[in-house]
Design an enzyme around this catalytic site. Structure first.
Site, short mmCIF file in Angstrom:
data_model
loop_
_atom_site.label_atom_id
_atom_site.label_comp_id
_atom_site.label_asym_id
_atom_site.label_seq_id
_atom_site.Cartn_x
_atom_site.Cartn_y
_atom_site.Cartn_z
N ALA A 140 14.80 -7.82 -7.40
CA ALA A 140 13.77 -6.86 -7.82
C ALA A 140 12.92 -6.47 -6.62
O ALA A 140 12.76 -7.24 -5.66
CB ALA A 140 12.91 -7.46 -8.91
N ASN B 53 5.03 -7.63 2.35
CA ASN B 53 4.60 -6.55 1.46
C ASN B 53 3.42 -7.00 0.63
O ASN B 53 3.27 -8.17 0.30
CB ASN B 53 5.77 -6.09 0.57
CG ASN B 53 5.81 -6.81 -0.76
OD1 ASN B 53 5.09 -6.48 -1.70
ND2 ASN B 53 6.65 -7.84 -0.84
N ARG B 54 2.59 -6.03 0.30
CA ARG B 54 1.51 -6.25 -0.66
C ARG B 54 1.42 -5.03 -1.58
O ARG B 54 0.35 -4.44 -1.77
CB ARG B 54 0.18 -6.53 0.07
CG ARG B 54 -0.23 -5.53 1.13
CD ARG B 54 -1.64 -5.85 1.63
NE ARG B 54 -2.11 -4.94 2.65
CZ ARG B 54 -2.05 -5.15 3.95
NH1 ARG B 54 -1.53 -6.28 4.42
NH2 ARG B 54 -2.51 -4.26 4.81
N PHE C 67 2.79 -4.34 -7.54
CA PHE C 67 3.45 -3.79 -8.75
C PHE C 67 3.21 -2.29 -8.90
O PHE C 67 2.88 -1.79 -9.98
CB PHE C 67 2.96 -4.50 -10.02
CG PHE C 67 3.46 -5.91 -10.20
CD1 PHE C 67 4.44 -6.45 -9.39
CD2 PHE C 67 2.94 -6.71 -11.22
CE1 PHE C 67 4.89 -7.75 -9.57
CE2 PHE C 67 3.40 -8.01 -11.43
CZ PHE C 67 4.37 -8.53 -10.59
N SER D 83 4.55 -13.00 -8.11
CA SER D 83 4.13 -12.10 -7.04
C SER D 83 2.75 -12.53 -6.55
O SER D 83 1.85 -12.78 -7.35
CB SER D 83 4.06 -10.66 -7.54
OG SER D 83 3.41 -9.84 -6.57
N THR E 185 -0.77 -9.55 -7.14
CA THR E 185 -1.58 -9.23 -8.31
C THR E 185 -2.52 -10.40 -8.55
O THR E 185 -2.05 -11.51 -8.85
CB THR E 185 -0.70 -8.98 -9.55
OG1 THR E 185 0.12 -7.84 -9.33
CG2 THR E 185 -1.56 -8.75 -10.78
N LYS F 53 10.99 -16.01 -12.98
CA LYS F 53 10.98 -15.99 -11.52
C LYS F 53 9.71 -16.68 -11.01
O LYS F 53 8.60 -16.31 -11.37
CB LYS F 53 11.03 -14.56 -10.99
CG LYS F 53 11.18 -14.47 -9.47
CD LYS F 53 11.51 -13.05 -9.03
CE LYS F 53 11.79 -13.00 -7.54
NZ LYS F 53 12.23 -11.65 -7.10
N ASN G 150 10.35 -16.17 -5.26
CA ASN G 150 9.72 -14.94 -4.80
C ASN G 150 9.27 -15.09 -3.35
O ASN G 150 9.64 -16.05 -2.67
CB ASN G 150 8.52 -14.64 -5.71
CG ASN G 150 8.26 -13.14 -5.87
OD1 ASN G 150 8.33 -12.40 -4.91
ND2 ASN G 150 7.96 -12.71 -7.08
#
Length: 350
Positions: free
Chosen positions: A58, A107-108, A111, A176, A179, A212, A241
């Site tokens: 993903a 990465n940031r 979502f 993640s 968030t 996940k 992740n």
């Protein structure tokens, strides 16, 4: 055209723009016939047939625009998303960084996506009946402004209800780092509440549910997650992740906030996979993700207990045909070791 020739042109672009261009290019390509199963590489996981064990993680196809075309690049399955109930822009740009010297990415995104409703309409147009097309998973998450209210649990229930008819499997993403408050759902009490609600919304004997998790876990965290997965009969666990940790890095972007993926994550993710295999044995399928960039990496994950593997960041450095090369390399390694099927290989080193 060789990827080595075009990579400098792509690397001259802003990373997010290059990413979007690759999505646009794939959208223009015709959809290939389903990938034929390879007798050595095919397997059954969570009741689904995978023609080979190499999947797309993903994060690449956030809105379900090209997941149904990834099998033409050699992928045995593709996972799209993360999708949230409502559209959201994500974090301010720049939010994606290539760490070229480290063969890594930070990465940031947060979502960023167009929401589940728009994606559902899009996916429904190309989706074949389950079992007749490529295996497609849908990764679901909570909107940023929802996580403070009920820890986002209602958003996950909405995701299950909305996306279940379109997915071969659903992935509940609680890992993640981009968030705020999301990773708190990995705590045992919160995880019990979340998985109880998700499995109730899923119903009996329906779409498989995968979970996940992050690589940044304590031994107690892992024990709690393993117990919760067993108690709630989760169908598979994805490990792992991106990481918020920072091993020694050479790039000028090393101190950027966000999740680190790519080559520096390989050892940590492999260790976490081994940890969960030790805790769960063969009671629950594991999917290995993080730092996989070669057939040897994939082979190590499978021997450590992964039934399937996923790749993403390595595509930035190795090009779009990496899945095909990994599958060819896996077969060569299996023949070298006298292994006839992937199922025979899973957990050999556990």
């Amino acid at each position: 055209m060789s990827y080595r020739l075009i990579r400098p042109l792509l690397f001259a672009l802003d990373p997010e723009r290059a990413h979007n261009l690759s999505i646009a290019a794939l959208r223009m390509t015709p959809t290939a016939h389903p990938l034929p199963a390879d007798p050595m590489l095919e397997s059954q996981v969570a009741g689904l047939r995978f023609p080979n064990p190499v999947g797309l993680a993903a994060g690449y196809d956030k809105d379900g625009r090209v997941a149904h075309k990834m099998h033409s690049l050699g992928f045995g399955f593709a996972e799209l998303g993360t999708l949230t109930p409502l559209a959201q822009p994500g974090n301010p740009q720049p939010r994606l960084f290539r760490l070229v010297e480290d063969r890594a990415v930070i990465n940031r995104f947060g979502f960023n996506n167009g929401g589940q409703g728009a994606a559902a309409d899009r996916i429904a147009r190309y989706r074949r009946p389950k079992g007749e097309g490529p295996v497609i998973g849908i990764n679901i998450g909570a909107n940023k402004d929802a996580t403070a209210a009920d820890r986002g649990i209602a958003d996950y229930v909405t995701g299950v209800t909305c996306m279940m008819p379109l997915a071969d499997y659903l992935t509940v993403n609680i890992s993640s780092p981009n968030t705020p408050g999301l990773r708190a759902l990995q705590d045992r009490a919160a995880l019990d509440d979340l998985l109880g609600a998700v499995m109730a919304a899923r119903g009996v004997g329906r779409t498989p549910i995968f979970l996940k998790v992050a690589p940044d876990l304590t031994p107690a965290d892992m024990e709690d997650i393993a117990a919760a997965c067993t108690d709630h009969a989760i169908d598979a666990l994805i490990v792992s992740n991106t990481t918020t940790s920072r091993p020694p890095l050479r790039s000028v972007y090393a101190t950027e906030a966000g999740g680190l993926s790519g080559a520096p994550l390989n050892d940590l993710s492999l260790t976490r996979l081994r940890d969960f295999r030790r805790l769960l044995g063969d009671r629950l399928p594991l999917i290995g993700v993080g730092g996989i960039a070669s057939a040897e990496h994939a082979y190590d994950r499978i021997r450590a207990g992964a039934s399937l593997v996923q790749i993403y960041s390595a595509l930035v450095y190795e090009g779009p045909w990496l899945a095909r090369r990994i599958n060819a390399g896996l077969k060569a390694l299996m023949m070298r070791d006298g292994v006839r099927t992937i199922a025979e290989l899973v957990g050999r080193d556990a």
